[in-house]
Structure formats: structure tokens, C-alpha cells
Design a protein around this motif. Structure first.
Motif, PDB file in Angstrom:
ATOM      1  N   ALA A  62      -7.655   4.483   4.692  1.00 55.55           N
ATOM      2  CA  ALA A  62      -8.071   3.147   4.265  1.00 55.55           C
ATOM      3  C   ALA A  62      -7.460   2.073   5.157  1.00 55.55           C
ATOM      4  O   ALA A  62      -8.101   1.052   5.448  1.00 55.55           O
ATOM      5  CB  ALA A  62      -7.668   2.924   2.808  1.00 55.55           C
ATOM      6  N   GLY A  63      -6.234   2.309   5.608  1.00 54.67           N
ATOM      7  CA  GLY A  63      -5.580   1.344   6.491  1.00 54.67           C
ATOM      8  C   GLY A  63      -6.307   1.184   7.808  1.00 54.67           C
ATOM      9  O   GLY A  63      -6.524   0.053   8.284  1.00 54.67           O
ATOM     10  N   PHE A  64      -6.697   2.290   8.413  1.00 56.15           N
ATOM     11  CA  PHE A  64      -7.440   2.207   9.670  1.00 56.15           C
ATOM     12  C   PHE A  64      -8.796   1.547   9.452  1.00 56.15           C
ATOM     13  O   PHE A  64      -9.241   0.731  10.269  1.00 56.15           O
ATOM     14  CB  PHE A  64      -7.605   3.594  10.294  1.00 56.15           C
ATOM     15  CG  PHE A  64      -6.384   4.080  11.011  1.00 56.15           C
ATOM     16  CD1 PHE A  64      -6.016   3.527  12.239  1.00 56.15           C
ATOM     17  CD2 PHE A  64      -5.588   5.080  10.476  1.00 56.15           C
ATOM     18  CE1 PHE A  64      -4.881   3.950  12.909  1.00 56.15           C
ATOM     19  CE2 PHE A  64      -4.454   5.521  11.142  1.00 56.15           C
ATOM     20  CZ  PHE A  64      -4.101   4.957  12.356  1.00 56.15           C
ATOM     21  N   ASP A 112       0.852  -1.187   0.000  1.00 59.03           N
ATOM     22  CA  ASP A 112       0.000   0.000   0.000  1.00 59.03           C
ATOM     23  C   ASP A 112       0.891   1.241   0.000  1.00 59.03           C
ATOM     24  O   ASP A 112       1.186   1.811   1.046  1.00 59.03           O
ATOM     25  CB  ASP A 112      -0.911   0.016   1.237  1.00 59.03           C
ATOM     26  CG  ASP A 112      -1.998  -1.034   1.157  1.00 59.03           C
ATOM     27  OD1 ASP A 112      -2.288  -1.475   0.034  1.00 59.03           O
ATOM     28  OD2 ASP A 112      -2.542  -1.405   2.202  1.00 59.03           O
ATOM     29  N   TYR A 113       1.345   1.646  -1.175  1.00 58.61           N
ATOM     30  CA  TYR A 113       2.267   2.772  -1.266  1.00 58.61           C
ATOM     31  C   TYR A 113       1.986   3.537  -2.543  1.00 58.61           C
ATOM     32  O   TYR A 113       1.079   3.186  -3.297  1.00 58.61           O
ATOM     33  CB  TYR A 113       3.724   2.287  -1.197  1.00 58.61           C
ATOM     34  CG  TYR A 113       4.284   1.707  -2.475  1.00 58.61           C
ATOM     35  CD1 TYR A 113       5.441   2.225  -3.039  1.00 58.61           C
ATOM     36  CD2 TYR A 113       3.661   0.631  -3.116  1.00 58.61           C
ATOM     37  CE1 TYR A 113       5.970   1.696  -4.204  1.00 58.61           C
ATOM     38  CE2 TYR A 113       4.183   0.095  -4.272  1.00 58.61           C
ATOM     39  CZ  TYR A 113       5.338   0.624  -4.811  1.00 58.61           C
ATOM     40  OH  TYR A 113       5.855   0.097  -5.958  1.00 58.61           O
ATOM     41  N   SER A 114       2.750   4.585  -2.788  1.00 56.25           N
ATOM     42  CA  SER A 114       2.446   5.498  -3.887  1.00 56.25           C
ATOM     43  C   SER A 114       3.210   5.216  -5.172  1.00 56.25           C
ATOM     44  O   SER A 114       3.140   5.999  -6.116  1.00 56.25           O
ATOM     45  CB  SER A 114       2.723   6.945  -3.438  1.00 56.25           C
ATOM     46  OG  SER A 114       1.874   7.301  -2.375  1.00 56.25           O
ATOM     47  N   GLY A 115       3.951   4.126  -5.232  1.00 54.48           N
ATOM     48  CA  GLY A 115       4.655   3.787  -6.462  1.00 54.48           C
ATOM     49  C   GLY A 115       6.047   4.361  -6.581  1.00 54.48           C
ATOM     50  O   GLY A 115       6.583   4.490  -7.684  1.00 54.48           O
ATOM     51  N   LEU A 156       3.880  -5.719   3.980  1.00 49.41           N
ATOM     52  CA  LEU A 156       2.646  -5.640   4.767  1.00 49.41           C
ATOM     53  C   LEU A 156       1.667  -4.653   4.152  1.00 49.41           C
ATOM     54  O   LEU A 156       2.060  -3.634   3.587  1.00 49.41           O
ATOM     55  CB  LEU A 156       2.958  -5.199   6.200  1.00 49.41           C
ATOM     56  CG  LEU A 156       3.860  -6.094   7.047  1.00 49.41           C
ATOM     57  CD1 LEU A 156       3.992  -5.510   8.452  1.00 49.41           C
ATOM     58  CD2 LEU A 156       3.333  -7.515   7.118  1.00 49.41           C
ATOM     59  N   SER A 157       0.378  -4.958   4.294  1.00 47.98           N
ATOM     60  CA  SER A 157      -0.641  -3.978   3.924  1.00 47.98           C
ATOM     61  C   SER A 157      -0.652  -2.882   4.975  1.00 47.98           C
ATOM     62  O   SER A 157      -0.133  -3.054   6.090  1.00 47.98           O
ATOM     63  CB  SER A 157      -2.015  -4.647   3.863  1.00 47.98           C
ATOM     64  OG  SER A 157      -2.439  -5.033   5.170  1.00 47.98           O
TER      65      SER A 157
END
Length: 233
Positions: free
Chosen positions: A217-219, A133-136, A174-175
Motif C-alpha cells: 500500500a505504501g508503494f 502505518d503500523y500493526s499496533g 510518517l505514512s
């Protein structure tokens, strides 16, 4: 400089003040390392994160926390270091590298961490990069970290003398939800952190930039309340 004990090996932790780096610090400490935290005032527009880094370092018991000033804004080329480039807020992406990528940032920051680790006679650096889950960003990928570690082992006295440095990336696969769950289990107070690319002087998040979207979104995915303070609508 604070001295480490024989029971705890020193490790340099790159601490931005955001969610990921705070979790990384907690993991390093849980593994028995004596954490020396390193933050950077590099000309970023979201400077409130440095105050967050100080709060996190204190709360999680860092042995020492240093802030190094460098000026990547001299070159610009990123929405985070050049005020003329707008931070995207619509969540759209063409699949390429976003304008929030700061040219060569992790390479520069890791080099400072490498220097301090050598001085501390430590063989360990922790960085909270993530490839899920990152920005690339290209400098968050496993092959980049592996290449940098190989270079570090060739470029340092400690590496040449047989004590090769290890770059730890405990969050890389990890997500965001799993990162949050891991941090909460280790006692991280995420209300102390600032992740937003457009945070105001009080550290309140914009709620619409890419960093805010990934964090929220993670929370939500973790099923836990979001402690983030947001700017008034």
C-alpha cells in the motif's frame, strides 16, 4: 573496531533489513552520523531479513554491521517466534495487539543498542518505529520511546556524567508512502530489503501478511513501482 572520525559522531542504527530500518539508516547518514548497524537473530521465522540487513548496511555505507544472536523463541508468545502460531494473512483485525507482536522485543533490542552506543562513546540511537502505518505494537508509540529514553539517561554512565543519549525516531509520524519517498530521495534501493513476516529462504515475500499489505500500500500510495519479489502464487 573501526574508528570514527572527529567530523562524524557515531550512532547505532537498529537495522532489521526491512523498509523502515533501511530508510532510518539513510536518514542517519544524511544527518552526518557515522552509522554502526545492529541486527538481531532472535529466533524469528523470517530469517531472510538478516541477509537483507547485510545488503542494506553495505549499500548504504555503514561503518560497521554486527549481528547479535539472542533467543526470544525460548519464550515464544508471537507468531514470529513460535511456529505453532500462524501468521495472520486475511488482513482482519479486532483493533487489539496482533499475534505478530514479539513480547518486549524493542525494549530488549534498544538495550543492546544502548550498550554499544556507550562503548562507542556515542549519544545517539536510531530506530525505525512508526505510529501511523503500523500493526499496533505498543513498543512503537511515542510515549514508549520517551519513557525508554528517560530511563536510558538515568541508567548509563554517559547519561549520569552529563551526555544524555537521544533515541531518534525519524519515521514515527510518517505514512508508509512518505517513508518510501524519503528513502528514495536519499538513494535507498528497496529491492534489497525484506519486510515480509513469511519470507522464504530467498527473501521472497508472501504478499498477504500484514507487513506485506502495509508495504504494498505504501508503494501504491507513493506512486512508485513496488520492487518487492513475491513468492509464486
Amino acid at each position: 573496531m573501526t574508528q570514527t572520525t572527529e567530523a562524524a559522531r557515531p550512532a547505532v542504527i537498529l537495522l532489521s533489513g526491512g523498509l523502515d530500518s533501511a530508510t532510518c539508516l539513510a536518514i542517519a547518514k544524511s544527518q552526518g552520523f557515522a552509522p554502526y548497524c545492529l541486527s538481531f537473530d532472535y529466533g524469528q521465522r523470517h530469517n531472510a531479513e538478516l541477509k537483507a540487513a547485510a545488503r542494506v548496511a553495505k549499500a548504504l555505507g555503514a561503518v560497521e554491521h554486527r549481528v547479535v544472536r539472542i533467543d526470544l523463541a525460548t519464550f515464544g508468545g508471537s507468531a514470529l517466534t513460535d511456529a505453532s502460531i500462524e501468521v495472520p494473512t486475511d488482513g482482519a483485525t479486532d483493533g487489539g495487539i496482533p499475534v505478530t507482536y514479539v513480547p518486549a522485543r524493542n525494549t530488549i533490542l534498544l538495550s543492546y543498542a544502548l550498550a554499544w552506543a556507550e562503548v562507542l562513546k556515542g549519544d545517539d540511537i536510531f530506530i525505525g518505529v512508526n505510529a501511523v502505518d503500523y500493526s499496533g505494537y505498543p513498543d512503537c508509540r511515542p510515549d514508549y520511546i520517551a519513557a525508554y529514553q528517560a530511563m536510558a539517561r538515568l541508567a548509563t554512565r554517559t547519561g549520569v556524567e552529563g551526555s544524555p543519549l537521544t533515541i531518534h525516531t525519524p519515521l514515527i509520524s510518517l505514512s508508509k508512502a512518505d517513508i518510501i519517498k524519503t528513502g528514495l530521495a536519499l538513494g535507498v534501493d528497496y529491492s534489497l530489503t525484506v519486510t515480509c513476516y513469511k519470507a522464504d529462504d530467498e527473501g521472497r515475500a508472501c504478499g498477504v501478511c500484514d507487513a506485506c499489505r502495509l508495504r504494498a500500500a505504501g508503494f501504491a500510495d507513493a506512486g512508485v513501482p513496488d520492487p518487492t519479489r513475491y513468492q509464486p502464487a
